[in-house]
Design an enzyme around this catalytic site. Sequence first.
Site, PDB file in Angstrom:
ATOM      1  CB  ALA A  33       0.524   0.031  14.691  1.00  0.00           C
ATOM      2  CE  LYS A  34       4.015   2.654   7.945  1.00  0.00           C
ATOM      3  NZ  LYS A  34       4.460   4.007   8.133  1.00  0.00           N
TER       4      LYS A  34
END
Length: 433
Positions: free
Chosen positions: A122-123
């Site tokens: 994720a980011k």
Amino acid sequence: MAVLEMEHSTEAGMQHAAEKELNPWEAQAARFDLAAKKLGLETGIGKVLRQPAREIIVHFPVLMDDGTIEVFTGYRVQHSIARGPAKGGIRYAPDVSLDEVRALASWMTWKCAVVNIPFGGAKGGVICDPKRMSQGELERMTRRYTAELVDVFGPEKDIPAPDVNTNEQTMAWIMDTYSMHQRQTVTGVVTGKPVSLGGSRGRSAATGRGVAVSCDQSLRYLGMRPQECTVVIQGFGNVGSNAALLLRERGYHIVGVAEWDGGLHNAAGIDVPALVEHRRLTGSVRGFAGADEANSDELLLSRCDILIPAAHENVITSGNAAGVRARILVEGANGPTTSDADTVLERNGVFVVPDILANAGGVTASYFEWVQDRMGYFWPEDEVNDRLDRVMMSSFTDVIRYAESHGVNNRIAAYMLAIDRVASATKQRGIYA
Ligand code: GLU
């Protein structure tokens, strides 16, 4: 008229090609497509892994110091949760975009798979200019961004960490805000926290440490010695400075440091601890007495054994790749090399340790932090470092062997290894209907 139109369309075409080259999502997708093809990945699984699973955009208000209300845009992209909770940092910068966050989220999936830790990718990011914001404004923005995403984050769901322009303090605010909503302290919701709040010893230097291990392993593989090795580092933040400190301790000569506001060169080797202290006191590497001033763009292309881009994307592009004179490129940053530049570097025989391997020390120590939070039992720094070194060394060997046995370059080998692991998990879980 016809000639003019053609000129325009060629110009537009060139602009389009340049934009495409510099778009991190395109850079990621180009490598994914190549690796998937080499792997013979099933079309259906390829379709699943090519796209991020979830993309969340939030627009939220923050009260500024002067009494005005500002509305900020933030993102959180979860690329994959096939192998475990989504994992990845949050960055604050004026040029954050959805495509950038998408690319960084997918790089986290591949990175966690390369080092074989049980996380997806994720980011997050917020479009803002942290250099022009007060601590109070940053705190209110961080807390409100967290509150907007309180149902998305969670120690078993999605675990943020520091990235560009975020740090231990940012993680402490996120942990506190999330915990206030849960009515209990939940330390495992973020990693990269202060050690006093459930952080792990060794986490803050871990990305730089992984970069240093990658340099050591490259030298072993190529039959070189640190004492004969010159290094140029681009970016002297958390990753670059910690890598420089460790490399210098191991006998490497750090001959160049390139920062956004100026560079330094000293053929005899820079006194890194003194430079770290100078930067801490002045906020910049400029004006350091122990080296000559140098042009940062030229430093990237200077003759050296190892070049370490440790700042941001798109530093080595089709425009300058042919000028890279380093023997080894160790990518401390995420996405510092464009896909077009890969071809040039490969043709010129540059040995590349790709980002999803070279900078994986950070998320590996994050995994250790998460494990310690869940156990409620904390390890001494030596233990964290030993475990980190072992993971980095074995992952390096895995990638190199994969490259040799499949006849591909190191980057495509790392992608193939990672995609294969995520594809297996996806297939074993099956497609829920
Ligand atoms: N932001 C770091 C990275 O890009 C660390 C991520 C994490 O620890 O979750 O790898």
